[in-house]
Design an enzyme around this catalytic site. Structure first.
Site, PDB file in Angstrom:
ATOM      1  N   ASP A  98       3.608  -9.437  -9.917  1.00  4.85           N
ATOM      2  CA  ASP A  98       4.944  -9.238  -9.348  1.00  4.85           C
ATOM      3  C   ASP A  98       5.856 -10.305  -9.931  1.00  4.85           C
ATOM      4  O   ASP A  98       5.540 -11.499  -9.860  1.00  4.85           O
ATOM      5  CB  ASP A  98       4.920  -9.384  -7.824  1.00  4.85           C
ATOM      6  CG  ASP A  98       4.276  -8.178  -7.161  1.00  4.85           C
ATOM      7  OD1 ASP A  98       3.997  -7.190  -7.871  1.00  4.85           O
ATOM      8  OD2 ASP A  98       4.035  -8.222  -5.940  1.00  4.85           O
TER       9      ASP A  98
ATOM     10  N   ASP B 119       4.775   5.874  -3.710  1.00  4.60           N
ATOM     11  CA  ASP B 119       4.435   5.081  -2.528  1.00  4.60           C
ATOM     12  C   ASP B 119       4.273   6.066  -1.379  1.00  4.60           C
ATOM     13  O   ASP B 119       5.242   6.695  -0.959  1.00  4.60           O
ATOM     14  CB  ASP B 119       5.555   4.083  -2.211  1.00  4.60           C
ATOM     15  CG  ASP B 119       5.615   2.946  -3.232  1.00  4.60           C
ATOM     16  OD1 ASP B 119       4.679   2.836  -4.051  1.00  4.60           O
ATOM     17  OD2 ASP B 119       6.599   2.187  -3.210  1.00  4.60           O
TER      18      ASP B 119
END
Lengths: 286, 247
Positions: A12, A131
């Site tokens: 990330d 997602d």
């Protein structure tokens, strides 16, 4: 069958720096994405994924420079996602050295972006990130465990073979955007099939119920989507140990597994993960 | 004039190829280390080492080549002599015919044709007496028993063929030097080469069907896999290429 199942460590990145902390024993700067990527490459990662979580759009170009730098010394595939809205964003990242881009929110906002992008750059470099969250909220029964979800996975597989039509519309999982905060009302399995139809070359399936829990992948979700589409599926969200990675392949039927924290915090190396998977009869690149 | 020229037909991640080529030139022997990406006929004609890369659709790739007659002539001329490395579409384009878009003509320098994995996988499935791939894949309900069963089931093979697969040496070649037989390379493609001449196959892999992973004839060497993305083995192959005289 000699094609190896892939392990993909994910970094990330916020304003060009790795967040969540990467803890390698002898790393000089844990926040440097180039150094982290180099380390994962040395451990035998099959690909590396970068997820840009930078909130402000003016700081986004920093990721392009990160990709450029990493691509100059790490010679394995790089997937980059986060904030991609237009063909021009994709072009910039590919030109910087990314091999694939992953698109999430923008695909929901404008599905044609996927067909345009695959026509323009080739579907092999277009990954759609989904997602998904179980409908009904509390995810009751999740904890009951893997045995349970495996059963569901198989049952679903059979259903698919007979006819997609019946259950399309309510597989039990719903697509969310904006990092999982925004429900869309779109059924996850139906969406997966549509994205492949439009030209996605691969799907990155993240369970929002499991992400960050370390309870393992939502295997039923992964298996359901892997059965429904013809392209490779990457399982993501929830990995807490090496058994979870193997489950993602064997029971989740994924072609690749993605994990962040188990590698970042130095609990396991990619090499250890591969050795474990090999011990479970999974073909890996050692 | 740069020694290593990468032909730019506007597809794929050319940066990766040029970075990897520059990386292996770092050692300095053989070439002067200069690498360039170009669509300039003069530069291509004069290249000491020519790399012909490409990703995506072969049709678009060939069209771009054909749209520029000077470029096409320079590439074809250069393919006749001097070391050439084709990568992915740069392999497929060397054959005469492709199933893509119902029979696309290629450059016809090597003997064979380019086919889609889906058709090959279907043919395998039909052998089981089960016309429907899905039905077949559902039969492995007892997945506790195994990864192996369903991984071996051709009906379950995903397209594109994406990831690290083993490459079996079919014949010796200077570009294989220092790379072990069966080493893994990174692939991403939906079409594969079905070679017509066995002596033009340098390496092969299996994905539901056995296909040409590397081809070689005279000054040409071409791979279906991406050496620029195949870590140590890929860099070694590129290193061998920039130190190869094409014989």
């Amino acid at each position: 069958m000699t094609l190896a199942k892939r392990i993909i460590p994910c970094l990330d990145v916020d304003r060009g720096r790795v967040v969540k902390g990467v803890q390698f024993v002898d790393i000089v700067d844990a926040g440097d994405p180039v150094e982290a990527a180099r380390r994962y490459d040395a451990q035998g990662a099959d690909e590396i994924a970068f997820l840009d979580i930078t909130a402000s759009s003016d700081a986004r170009d920093t990721l392009v420079h990160v990709v450029e730098e990493v691509a100059g010394e790490v010679f394995i595939p790089l997937t980059v996602g986060g904030g991609i809205r237009a063909l021009d964003d994709i072009h910039k990242l590919l030109r910087a050295g990314a091999d694939k881009v992953s698109i999430n929110t923008a695909a929901v906002a404008r599905p044609e972006l996927i067909s345009e992008a695959s026509a323009h750059f080739g579907s092999q470099c277009i990954v759609v990130a989904l997602d998904a969250k179980r409908r009904g909220g509390d995810g009751a029964g999740d904890g009951a465990g893997d045995g349970n979800s495996n059963g569901a996975g198989d049952g679903d597989g059979n259903g698919d073979g007979d006819g997609d039509g019946d259950d399309a519309g309510d597989s039990g999982w719903e697509i969310h955007t904006h990092g999982g905060r925004q429900p869309t009302g779109i059924d996850a399995v139906e969406w997966a099939a549509r994205m492949v139809e439009l030209g996605a070359g691969e799907l990155l399936v993240t369970s929002m119920d499991r992400d960050g829990t370390r309870d393992g992948f939502d295997l039923a979700l992964t298996a359901r989507i892997a059965e429904a589409v013809s392209v490779p599926v990457i399982a993501s969200g929830g990995v807490g140990n090496l058994r979870h990675l193997a489950d993602g392949i064997l029971d989740g039927r994924a072609d690749a597994v993605l994990a962040a924290s188990i590698f970042h915090f130095g609990e396991y190396t990619v090499q250890q993960a591969k050795q474990y998977m090999a011990s479970q009869g999974i073909e890996v690149r050692l | 004039m740069p020694g290593i020229v990468i032909v730019d037909l506007g597809t794929g991640n050319l940066r990766s190829v040029s970075r990897a080529a520059a990386h292996v030139c770092g050692g300095g022997d053989g070439d002067n280390g200069a690498v360039c990406v170009s669509a300039e006929p003069r530069v291509i004609a004069a290249a000491a080492h020519l790399i012909l890369p490409g990703q995506g659709a072969l049709g678009a790739w060939i069209e771009r080549l054909n749209a520029n007659p000077d470029l096409r002539a320079a590439v074809l001329g250069r393919l006749r002599a001097g070391p050439v490395l084709g990568i992915c579409l740069g392999l497929q384009a060397l054959y005469a015919r492709s199933e893509e878009n119902g029979g696309l003509p290629g450059l016809g320098l090597l003997d064979g044709s380019v086919k889609h994995f889906a058709a090959a996988h279907r043919r395998r499935c039909n052998g089981d007496g089960d016309g429907d791939g899905d039905g077949n894949s559902n039969s492995d309900g007892d997945n506790a028993a195994a990864g192996k069963t369903h991984a071996a089931n051709p009906a379950r093979l995903k397209i594109p063929h994406m990831g690290w697969n083993r490459v079996r040496r079919v014949r010796e070649h200077p570009l294989w030097h220092g790379i072990e037989d069966g080493a893994r390379f990174y692939f991403v493609h939906s079409y594969y080469v079905d070679a017509g001449a066995r002596d033009e196959v340098a390496g092969e892999s299996d994905y539901g069907v056995t296909f040409t992973a590397a081809a070689a004839r005279a000054n040409l060497f071409a791979t279906q896999f991406h050496p620029e993305k195949s870590q140590q083995s890929g860099l070694r192959l590129l290193h061998n290429f920039v130190n190869w005289n094409g014989e």
